[in-house]
Design a protein around this motif. Sequence first.
Motif, short mmCIF file in Angstrom:
data_model
loop_
_atom_site.label_atom_id
_atom_site.label_comp_id
_atom_site.label_asym_id
_atom_site.label_seq_id
_atom_site.Cartn_x
_atom_site.Cartn_y
_atom_site.Cartn_z
N GLU A 51 37.44 8.74 -37.88
CA GLU A 51 38.48 9.79 -37.88
C GLU A 51 37.98 11.06 -38.55
O GLU A 51 38.56 11.57 -39.51
CB GLU A 51 39.77 9.26 -38.52
CG GLU A 51 40.30 8.07 -37.72
CD GLU A 51 41.60 7.46 -38.23
OE1 GLU A 51 42.09 7.91 -39.29
OE2 GLU A 51 42.11 6.55 -37.56
N LEU A 52 36.89 11.60 -38.03
CA LEU A 52 36.22 12.75 -38.64
C LEU A 52 37.01 14.04 -38.51
O LEU A 52 37.74 14.25 -37.55
CB LEU A 52 34.84 12.94 -37.99
CG LEU A 52 33.86 11.78 -38.18
CD1 LEU A 52 32.56 12.04 -37.43
CD2 LEU A 52 33.59 11.55 -39.66
N GLU A 53 36.80 14.91 -39.51
CA GLU A 53 37.34 16.26 -39.45
C GLU A 53 36.18 17.23 -39.47
O GLU A 53 35.09 16.89 -39.94
CB GLU A 53 38.28 16.49 -40.63
CG GLU A 53 39.53 15.67 -40.42
CD GLU A 53 40.54 15.75 -41.54
OE1 GLU A 53 40.40 16.66 -42.39
OE2 GLU A 53 41.42 14.89 -41.55
N SER A 54 36.44 18.46 -38.97
CA SER A 54 35.32 19.36 -38.68
C SER A 54 34.52 19.78 -39.91
O SER A 54 33.37 20.17 -39.80
CB SER A 54 35.82 20.58 -37.92
OG SER A 54 36.85 21.16 -38.66
N ASP A 55 35.12 19.68 -41.12
CA ASP A 55 34.32 20.07 -42.28
C ASP A 55 33.75 18.87 -43.04
O ASP A 55 33.26 19.00 -44.16
CB ASP A 55 35.13 21.00 -43.22
CG ASP A 55 36.39 20.34 -43.69
OD1 ASP A 55 36.71 19.23 -43.19
OD2 ASP A 55 37.06 20.91 -44.58
N ASP A 56 33.76 17.70 -42.40
CA ASP A 56 33.25 16.49 -43.06
C ASP A 56 31.72 16.46 -43.14
O ASP A 56 31.02 17.00 -42.28
CB ASP A 56 33.69 15.22 -42.30
CG ASP A 56 35.14 14.84 -42.61
OD1 ASP A 56 35.75 15.48 -43.50
OD2 ASP A 56 35.66 13.92 -41.95
N VAL A 57 31.23 15.78 -44.18
CA VAL A 57 29.79 15.50 -44.34
C VAL A 57 29.62 13.99 -44.18
O VAL A 57 30.31 13.21 -44.85
CB VAL A 57 29.29 15.97 -45.72
CG1 VAL A 57 27.83 15.61 -45.91
CG2 VAL A 57 29.50 17.48 -45.86
N VAL A 58 28.74 13.60 -43.27
CA VAL A 58 28.63 12.20 -42.87
C VAL A 58 27.22 11.67 -43.15
O VAL A 58 26.23 12.36 -42.92
CB VAL A 58 28.95 12.05 -41.36
CG1 VAL A 58 28.86 10.58 -40.93
CG2 VAL A 58 30.33 12.62 -41.04
N LEU A 59 27.15 10.42 -43.61
CA LEU A 59 25.87 9.74 -43.79
C LEU A 59 25.76 8.62 -42.75
O LEU A 59 26.69 7.82 -42.61
CB LEU A 59 25.77 9.13 -45.19
CG LEU A 59 24.52 8.27 -45.45
CD1 LEU A 59 23.26 9.13 -45.46
CD2 LEU A 59 24.65 7.51 -46.77
N GLU A 60 24.62 8.61 -42.03
CA GLU A 60 24.35 7.50 -41.11
C GLU A 60 23.13 6.72 -41.62
O GLU A 60 22.12 7.32 -41.98
CB GLU A 60 24.04 8.01 -39.70
CG GLU A 60 23.75 6.84 -38.74
CD GLU A 60 23.10 7.23 -37.41
OE1 GLU A 60 23.31 6.51 -36.43
OE2 GLU A 60 22.39 8.24 -37.35
N ILE A 61 23.23 5.39 -41.61
CA ILE A 61 22.07 4.56 -41.92
C ILE A 61 21.61 3.91 -40.61
O ILE A 61 22.39 3.20 -39.97
CB ILE A 61 22.41 3.45 -42.95
CG1 ILE A 61 23.10 4.03 -44.19
CG2 ILE A 61 21.15 2.68 -43.32
CD1 ILE A 61 22.35 5.09 -44.93
#
Length: 220
Positions: free
Chosen positions: A81-91
């Motif tokens: 449920e991402l928002e446009s100013d989110d910072v995301v980490l992918e492993i």
Amino acid sequence: MKKNIQLLLDEIENEYKFTRSMTGKRSLDPKVKAALFAVPRDKFVPKDYIDSAFYNGPLPIGHGQTISQPYIVAIMTDLLELESDDVVLEIGTGSGYQAAILSQLCKQVYTIEYVPALADIAKARFEKLGYDNIECKAGNGYDGWPEHAPFDAIIVTAAATQIPRPLIEQLKPGGRMVIPVGRPHMHQELVLVEKDEQNKLDIRDILGVAFVPFQGERDE
Ligand code: SAH
């Protein structure tokens, strides 16, 4: 290609219907759908598999690893449920496809890949295709990426036997993490972790899945 991606999106939407009692997602989020439409999956698979790029299944990418099934990419992205100013980490950068999908829906993606050769290919791909809000490094994602923490969302695309503590610590209050948990070739469950504003965790099983193993797990 437009026709192929449309057929793939139809299949994903169909799979949503069959899985909605487990996922709680009745239909593909229009923003996730737009991202799937925009990112050319054929640019993320090895040449030999280009003809299968729009098939709803995982494909080999070398080094014993795979690019995830498109339905799985869709539902994992949707659950964040991402928002446009989110910072995301992918492993688990792998091919970089999941990171490219995330990059359409948030401000910045940090992604870590265990196999240095795959990290190099993914970095070159992001550069060539112009995904300039993705930063990729080779390393053990078990430790997360403390320099850029905390994260609004974390997505793990390799199956761990337990949820790595550093990743829980690097999740923001109010943040969400999706991670497959289970042993190689045994039952694995896609797990959704929600951290509330008081740092209380809600951990829920969503769906049975099959992922490649998480490498380099540490004893806790
Ligand atoms: N998200 C990828 C799927 C890649 S498969 C895509 O869209 O193509 C999972 C990947 O996780 C593999 O490339 C594997 O090397 C990587 N991986 C496994 N254990 C890891 C770890 N501890 N840290 C970072 N990456 C890991």
